[in-house]
Design a protein around this motif. Structure first.
Motif, PDB file in Angstrom:
ATOM      1  N   VAL A 260      -8.604  -1.468 -12.484  1.00 43.79           N
ATOM      2  CA  VAL A 260      -7.671  -0.454 -12.963  1.00 43.79           C
ATOM      3  C   VAL A 260      -6.436  -1.140 -13.542  1.00 43.79           C
ATOM      4  N   ASP A 261      -5.934  -0.610 -14.655  1.00 43.61           N
ATOM      5  CA  ASP A 261      -4.746  -1.181 -15.294  1.00 43.61           C
ATOM      6  C   ASP A 261      -3.462  -0.445 -14.904  1.00 43.61           C
ATOM      7  N   ILE A 262      -3.544   0.882 -14.779  1.00 42.45           N
ATOM      8  CA  ILE A 262      -2.376   1.685 -14.418  1.00 42.45           C
ATOM      9  C   ILE A 262      -2.787   2.686 -13.340  1.00 42.45           C
ATOM     10  N   VAL A 263      -2.089   2.646 -12.206  1.00 38.77           N
ATOM     11  CA  VAL A 263      -2.227   3.682 -11.178  1.00 38.77           C
ATOM     12  C   VAL A 263      -0.986   4.553 -11.274  1.00 38.77           C
ATOM     13  N   TRP A 264      -1.219   5.848 -11.479  1.00 41.93           N
ATOM     14  CA  TRP A 264      -0.137   6.815 -11.686  1.00 41.93           C
ATOM     15  C   TRP A 264      -0.272   7.887 -10.609  1.00 41.93           C
ATOM     16  N   ALA A 265       0.689   7.944  -9.676  1.00 39.95           N
ATOM     17  CA  ALA A 265       0.566   8.826  -8.517  1.00 39.95           C
ATOM     18  C   ALA A 265       1.654   9.892  -8.498  1.00 39.95           C
ATOM     19  N   HIS A 266       1.354  10.960  -7.765  1.00 40.31           N
ATOM     20  CA  HIS A 266       2.271  12.090  -7.648  1.00 40.31           C
ATOM     21  C   HIS A 266       1.937  12.874  -6.382  1.00 40.31           C
ATOM     22  N   HIS A 267       2.744  13.831  -6.060  1.00 38.64           N
ATOM     23  CA  HIS A 267       2.679  14.784  -4.955  1.00 38.64           C
ATOM     24  C   HIS A 267       3.983  14.886  -4.172  1.00 38.64           C
ATOM     25  N   GLN A 272       9.436   7.611  -6.364  1.00 39.92           N
ATOM     26  CA  GLN A 272       9.341   6.451  -5.490  1.00 39.92           C
ATOM     27  C   GLN A 272       9.365   5.203  -6.370  1.00 39.92           C
ATOM     28  N   GLU A 273       9.259   4.044  -5.754  1.00 42.39           N
ATOM     29  CA  GLU A 273       9.336   2.798  -6.498  1.00 42.39           C
ATOM     30  C   GLU A 273       8.121   2.598  -7.412  1.00 42.39           C
ATOM     31  N   TRP A 274       8.179   1.578  -8.243  1.00 40.12           N
ATOM     32  CA  TRP A 274       7.072   1.189  -9.115  1.00 40.12           C
ATOM     33  C   TRP A 274       6.930  -0.323  -9.067  1.00 40.12           C
ATOM     34  N   GLU A 275       5.824  -0.841  -9.565  1.00 40.49           N
ATOM     35  CA  GLU A 275       5.527  -2.258  -9.348  1.00 40.49           C
ATOM     36  C   GLU A 275       4.595  -2.804 -10.422  1.00 40.49           C
ATOM     37  N   PHE A 287       0.213  -2.024 -13.719  1.00 41.72           N
ATOM     38  CA  PHE A 287       1.410  -1.286 -13.345  1.00 41.72           C
ATOM     39  C   PHE A 287       1.055  -0.154 -12.391  1.00 41.72           C
ATOM     40  N   ILE A 288       1.910   0.028 -11.365  1.00 40.38           N
ATOM     41  CA  ILE A 288       1.731   1.106 -10.393  1.00 40.38           C
ATOM     42  C   ILE A 288       2.979   1.975 -10.358  1.00 40.38           C
ATOM     43  N   ILE A 289       2.791   3.277 -10.518  1.00 41.64           N
ATOM     44  CA  ILE A 289       3.852   4.264 -10.305  1.00 41.64           C
ATOM     45  C   ILE A 289       3.518   4.953  -8.987  1.00 41.64           C
ATOM     46  N   TYR A 290       4.255   4.662  -7.932  1.00 40.12           N
ATOM     47  CA  TYR A 290       3.904   5.174  -6.612  1.00 40.12           C
ATOM     48  C   TYR A 290       4.144   6.680  -6.487  1.00 40.12           C
ATOM     49  N   SER A 291       5.137   7.190  -7.159  1.00 38.23           N
ATOM     50  CA  SER A 291       5.310   8.637  -7.310  1.00 38.23           C
ATOM     51  C   SER A 291       6.227   8.882  -8.490  1.00 38.23           C
ATOM     52  N   ALA A 292       5.757   9.702  -9.422  1.00 35.75           N
ATOM     53  CA  ALA A 292       6.551   9.997 -10.614  1.00 35.75           C
ATOM     54  C   ALA A 292       7.490  11.177 -10.406  1.00 35.75           C
ATOM     55  N   GLY A 293       7.467  11.806  -9.226  1.00 35.42           N
ATOM     56  CA  GLY A 293       8.381  12.916  -8.975  1.00 35.42           C
ATOM     57  C   GLY A 293       8.027  14.147  -9.804  1.00 35.42           C
ATOM     58  N   ASN A 294       9.011  14.987 -10.049  1.00 33.44           N
ATOM     59  CA  ASN A 294       8.826  16.187 -10.869  1.00 33.44           C
ATOM     60  C   ASN A 294       9.274  15.936 -12.299  1.00 33.44           C
ATOM     61  N   LEU A 330       1.740  -5.829 -20.947  1.00 35.46           N
ATOM     62  CA  LEU A 330       2.072  -4.464 -20.564  1.00 35.46           C
ATOM     63  C   LEU A 330       3.533  -4.459 -20.149  1.00 35.46           C
ATOM     64  N   THR A 331       4.343  -3.652 -20.833  1.00 37.36           N
ATOM     65  CA  THR A 331       5.757  -3.536 -20.503  1.00 37.36           C
ATOM     66  C   THR A 331       6.073  -2.085 -20.194  1.00 37.36           C
ATOM     67  N   ALA A 332       7.051  -1.862 -19.336  1.00 38.63           N
ATOM     68  CA  ALA A 332       7.398  -0.504 -18.926  1.00 38.63           C
ATOM     69  C   ALA A 332       8.904  -0.338 -18.856  1.00 38.63           C
ATOM     70  N   ILE A 333       9.395   0.748 -19.415  1.00 39.31           N
ATOM     71  CA  ILE A 333      10.813   1.083 -19.348  1.00 39.31           C
ATOM     72  C   ILE A 333      10.958   2.447 -18.693  1.00 39.31           C
TER      73      ILE A 333
END
Length: 387
Positions: A260-267, A272-275, A287-294, A330-333
């Protein structure tokens, strides 16, 4: 939605932006400034530009608006300036049933279409509210989204199945020269019934996680792709801004073991943090987004000016992630947004709504003076995610 527009030069007005963009192309530093305007697309051969947001929700203060496009009016240009924009659509879309709020959500097609017209292209439909309206809700939601896909308005969606016995299957999205593999699942359901059997669900157990890892490896082997994106609606407490360690360990396994290249999580409804993760033998980071919020909700309709750090106050602010992908990088802002209700226009009609705003010190200067201390405090609290 077919993306065509690009951001105007007005978005370059802050002097800090250009150095940030140059840095983003050459490295993946985890230090950012929320003072910068929206980053523009960096034109480069074989670069895919994606934006990942959090939950699109619809409490009564959202769906009772007369003009849903007002939600997106201040970020539409930004969301249309990439190749693909992702959201977790956390509401059934059943026109034959009344619109409703928590605990069993429902909207009608115009609410979904407003999100698409606002710039969204790809939807996760797998979450704990997917089956809120039973089998009717599942079928009408799938029909509404499929119609948008057939019309060429969106690029893809994942999270629902036609029959309970159907396997979890990914979708392939072809964008320019890129082939993107995308799958959306949930670890949590509000009720286990006939309708929920049509949701891509994985049990929040060690066995469930291991079985899902095996599925992902099979997906990757059977579907050659340039980018593999997994959306996960997690089984964890809401309103917690720190990702638990067992969740981090599992997501890292999905990256390192399953391709997997990108894990994108929510709930959790809060950021939450990212990595960034470097995989041995792979040039490009993951890249991991542990929670993207609302992205949008009514959970902070009445702000708590007396306690800006209260847990529910974080439901109104979040980061959206502008990710640029090439064969090698892969870059993320992260871009900070806020759900804003302007009390000076809160008179009903078009004045009665929440809109998504780019959250900067410049924005704070535009709010009524009575709210500035609150937004200054919220801005400071959200900046801590960048440290």
């Amino acid at each position: 939605m077919m993306k065509k527009s690009r951001l105007p030069l007005a978005f370059l007005k802050h002097s800090l932006l250009l150095p940030l963009l140059i840095a983003a192309v050459s490295c993946t530093s985890e230090k950012y400034s929320v003072e910068n305007e929206y980053p523009v697309r960096v034109t480069k051969k074989k670069t895919l530009l994606c934006t990942f947001t959090g939950d699109i929700m619809a409490h009564n203060v959202n769906y009772q608006m007369e003009n849903y496009s007002l939600i997106y009016k201040d970020v539409k240009t930004f969301l249309e300036s990439d190749d693909l924009t992702f959201a977790n659509f956390e509401i059934p879309v059943a026109d034959s049933l009344p619109m409703s709020t928590y605990p069993k959500f429902n909207v009608h097609t115009p609410y979904l279409r407003a999100a698409v017209e606002g710039g969204f292209d790809v939807f996760s439909l797998s979450n704990n509210h997917s089956a809120d309206q039973g089998l009717t809700g599942i079928k009408e939601t799938a029909g509404a989204v499929m119609k948008l896909y057939a019309e060429g308005k969106i690029e893809g969606f994942s999270g629902l199945r036609d029959n309970p016995e159907d396997e979890i299957k990914p979708v392939l999205i072809n964008k320019d020269s890129w082939t993107i593999l995308f799958v959306a699942v949930t670890q949590i359901l509000n009720i286990h019934d006939k309708a929920s059997e049509l949701v891509y669900y994985i049990p929040p157990t060690n066995q469930g996680r291991d079985e899902f890892k095996n599925k992902l490896m099979e997906m990757k082997e059977e579907n050659p792709c340039d980018l593999f994106i997994v959306s996960i609606h997690t089984n964890e407490p809401e309103y917690v801004t720190k990702a638990p360690e067992n969740k981090k360990e599992w997501f890292r396994e999905l990256i390192r073991e399953c391709g997997v290249d990108i894990v994108w999580a929510h709930h959790p409804h809060v950021s939450q943090e990212w990595e960034f993760i470097q995989v041995e033998g792979k040039t490009r980071q993951c890249f991991i987004i542990y929670s993207a919020g609302n992205f949008i909700s009514g959970q902070r309709w009445n702000i708590n000016t007396g306690n800006p750090d209260a847990a529910r106050e974080y439901t109104g602010d979040a980061f959206i992630f502008r990710i640029a992908v090439t064969d090698e990088t892969l870059t993320a802002i992260p871009v900070l947004i806020t759900n804003y209700r302007n009390p000076e226009t809160d008179r009903g009609g078009d004045g009665w709504y929440l809109t998504v705003k780019h959250f900067t010190s410049g924005f704070i200067e535009t709010v009524p003076e009575s709210l500035r201390d609150y937004y200054e405090a919220r801005f400071s609290l959200m900046r801590k995610f960048l440290e």
